[in-house]
Scaffold this motif. Structure first.
Motif, PDB file in Angstrom:
ATOM      1  N   ARG A   7       0.837  -1.202   0.000  1.00 49.68           N
ATOM      2  CA  ARG A   7       0.000   0.000   0.000  1.00 49.68           C
ATOM      3  C   ARG A   7       0.870   1.249   0.000  1.00 49.68           C
ATOM      4  O   ARG A   7       0.533   2.261  -0.627  1.00 49.68           O
ATOM      5  N   PHE A   8       2.021   1.188   0.698  1.00 54.17           N
ATOM      6  CA  PHE A   8       2.935   2.329   0.676  1.00 54.17           C
ATOM      7  C   PHE A   8       3.628   2.447  -0.672  1.00 54.17           C
ATOM      8  O   PHE A   8       3.917   3.549  -1.139  1.00 54.17           O
ATOM      9  N   ASP A   9       3.914   1.305  -1.301  1.00 56.65           N
ATOM     10  CA  ASP A   9       4.501   1.328  -2.641  1.00 56.65           C
ATOM     11  C   ASP A   9       3.592   2.054  -3.630  1.00 56.65           C
ATOM     12  O   ASP A   9       4.053   2.821  -4.479  1.00 56.65           O
ATOM     13  N   ALA A  10       2.279   1.783  -3.539  1.00 55.85           N
ATOM     14  CA  ALA A  10       1.338   2.232  -4.560  1.00 55.85           C
ATOM     15  C   ALA A  10       0.732   3.604  -4.296  1.00 55.85           C
ATOM     16  O   ALA A  10       0.328   4.293  -5.227  1.00 55.85           O
ATOM     17  N   MET A  11       0.657   4.022  -3.056  1.00 62.07           N
ATOM     18  CA  MET A  11      -0.110   5.234  -2.737  1.00 62.07           C
ATOM     19  C   MET A  11       0.586   6.488  -3.262  1.00 62.07           C
ATOM     20  O   MET A  11       1.820   6.527  -3.396  1.00 62.07           O
ATOM     21  N   PRO A  12      -0.184   7.532  -3.579  1.00 61.93           N
ATOM     22  CA  PRO A  12       0.414   8.817  -3.971  1.00 61.93           C
ATOM     23  C   PRO A  12       1.314   9.346  -2.863  1.00 61.93           C
ATOM     24  O   PRO A  12       0.952   9.338  -1.688  1.00 61.93           O
ATOM     25  N   GLY A  13       2.511   9.756  -3.235  1.00 56.38           N
ATOM     26  CA  GLY A  13       3.469  10.234  -2.254  1.00 56.38           C
ATOM     27  C   GLY A  13       4.224   9.144  -1.540  1.00 56.38           C
ATOM     28  O   GLY A  13       5.018   9.422  -0.647  1.00 56.38           O
ATOM     29  N   GLY A  14       4.003   7.885  -1.925  1.00 55.81           N
ATOM     30  CA  GLY A  14       4.629   6.754  -1.275  1.00 55.81           C
ATOM     31  C   GLY A  14       5.983   6.396  -1.854  1.00 55.81           C
ATOM     32  O   GLY A  14       6.680   7.228  -2.443  1.00 55.81           O
ATOM     33  N   MET A  15       6.340   5.113  -1.711  1.00 57.58           N
ATOM     34  CA  MET A  15       7.677   4.644  -2.035  1.00 57.58           C
ATOM     35  C   MET A  15       8.158   5.063  -3.426  1.00 57.58           C
ATOM     36  O   MET A  15       9.254   5.599  -3.590  1.00 57.58           O
ATOM     37  N   ASN A  16       7.332   4.821  -4.427  1.00 51.03           N
ATOM     38  CA  ASN A  16       7.809   5.033  -5.788  1.00 51.03           C
ATOM     39  C   ASN A  16       7.769   6.489  -6.221  1.00 51.03           C
ATOM     40  O   ASN A  16       8.547   6.902  -7.087  1.00 51.03           O
ATOM     41  N   ASP A  17       6.920   7.290  -5.589  1.00 49.69           N
ATOM     42  CA  ASP A  17       7.018   8.731  -5.793  1.00 49.69           C
ATOM     43  C   ASP A  17       8.280   9.273  -5.129  1.00 49.69           C
ATOM     44  O   ASP A  17       8.945  10.170  -5.666  1.00 49.69           O
ATOM     45  N   LEU A  18       8.628   8.733  -3.951  1.00 47.98           N
ATOM     46  CA  LEU A  18       9.864   9.135  -3.290  1.00 47.98           C
ATOM     47  C   LEU A  18      11.084   8.760  -4.135  1.00 47.98           C
ATOM     48  O   LEU A  18      12.027   9.553  -4.276  1.00 47.98           O
TER      49      LEU A  18
END
Length: 293
Positions: free
Chosen positions: A142-153
């Motif tokens: 869920r942190f990977d996918a959420m806006p502002g999460g892992m992949n946005d970071l």
């Protein structure tokens, strides 16, 4: 005052007289944040706050994350240790240094436990946590996918602009965007190593330059087709596979493997900022046990 949180292995090596070889710190997030402590923050309050900020709706169906274990949901939260992985060393460090919560990315309990006995290494960690008054919370896909999460970071760390999601058909957790300018692929790899503090990269080159770049922290081999479909000329992930990297030139996409730990440990700095906003002191623990030798 900022204080470093060092893993126990270093102290053990020092005591034995051996030379300690310390792994590189990823994004320098091994420092404690001190500040105003919000009194009467209970474990269930922290859990609720994290569930609001990292919504379960973004999690993959097969994932198991959130509250992993707690000896008391009404226990007061005084200090939180943030880590990518809930290793036994991380738990021992938490117990020895007054942390009552461990907050991780990778779930402590991923597969169903048939029994809670010390014979199983995961169950043993759960028992240790509970016996030492430590609650464990983990936030994964869920942190990977959420806006502002892992992949946005990760996209932000690599200076990608005009980013948008891409996926594998199940989840649009990947991110794709443009570098500020087209760059030589070896210069881009040097930039990745510098920003992520990675010891080494694996490169399968299809192009001499990089411009439209897709990223996905952790194990990203299942998203290669999605990156190609999204128009990426380069795809950066933590772990890919030999077969797909060997076919990179034939598929027309440059593949860069930057290390599972290094592409995801950026979550620790995020956790510290979130905890600071909640008024909870926290620190990060370097859980990387893999070395380039």
């Amino acid at each position: 005052m900022y204080t470093a949180e060092k893993p126990l292995w270093k102290n053990r090596l020092r005591a034995s007289g051996k030379r300690a070889r310390m792994p590189r710190r990823s994004l320098r997030c091994s420092t404690a944040i001190t500040g105003f402590w919000r009194a009467n923050m209970k474990l269930h309050d922290l859990h609720s706050a994290l569930e609001t900020r990292i919504p379960r709706a973004y999690a993959c169906e097969w994932d198991n994350d959130g509250l992993m274990c707690t000896p008391d949901p009404d226990a007061e939260v005084r200090r939180v240790l943030c880590t990518l992985d809930v290793t036994d060393d991380a738990l021992r460090y938490a117990a020895a240094n007054g942390f009552d919560v461990v907050l991780s990315h990778h779930p402590l309990i991923f597969h169903k436990l048939g029994a809670l006995t010390p014979d199983d290494h995961i169950a043993k960690k759960v028992l240790f946590a509970v016996q030492n008054g430590i609650s464990v919370l983990s936030y994964h896909t869920r942190f990977d996918a959420m806006p502002g999460g892992m992949n946005d970071l990760l996209a932000g760390a690599l200076c990608l602009m005009q980013t948008e999601p891409f996926g594998d058909g199940e989840s649009d957790m990947g991110r794709i965007g443009l570098l500020p300018a087209e760059i030589d692929i070896y210069d881009f790899c040097a930039q990745i190593k510098r920003v992520l503090h990675a010891d080494a990269l694996l490169l399968a080159k299809a192009h001499d330059t990089a411009h439209r770049v897709a990223v996905l922290g952790g194990d990203g081999k299942d998203f290669i087709r999605g990156a190609i479909a999204a128009g990426a000329d380069t795809y950066v992930s933590g772990r890919l596979s030999y077969n797909t990297m060997a076919e990179a030139a034939e598929m027309g996409i440059t593949l860069v493997e930057a290390g599972h730990f290094y592409t995801e440990n950026i979550i620790c700095a995020y956790y510290l900022r979130l905890l600071a906003a909640l008024g909870i002191p926290g620190a990060c623990y370097d859980s990387n046990r893999i070395e380039i030798v």
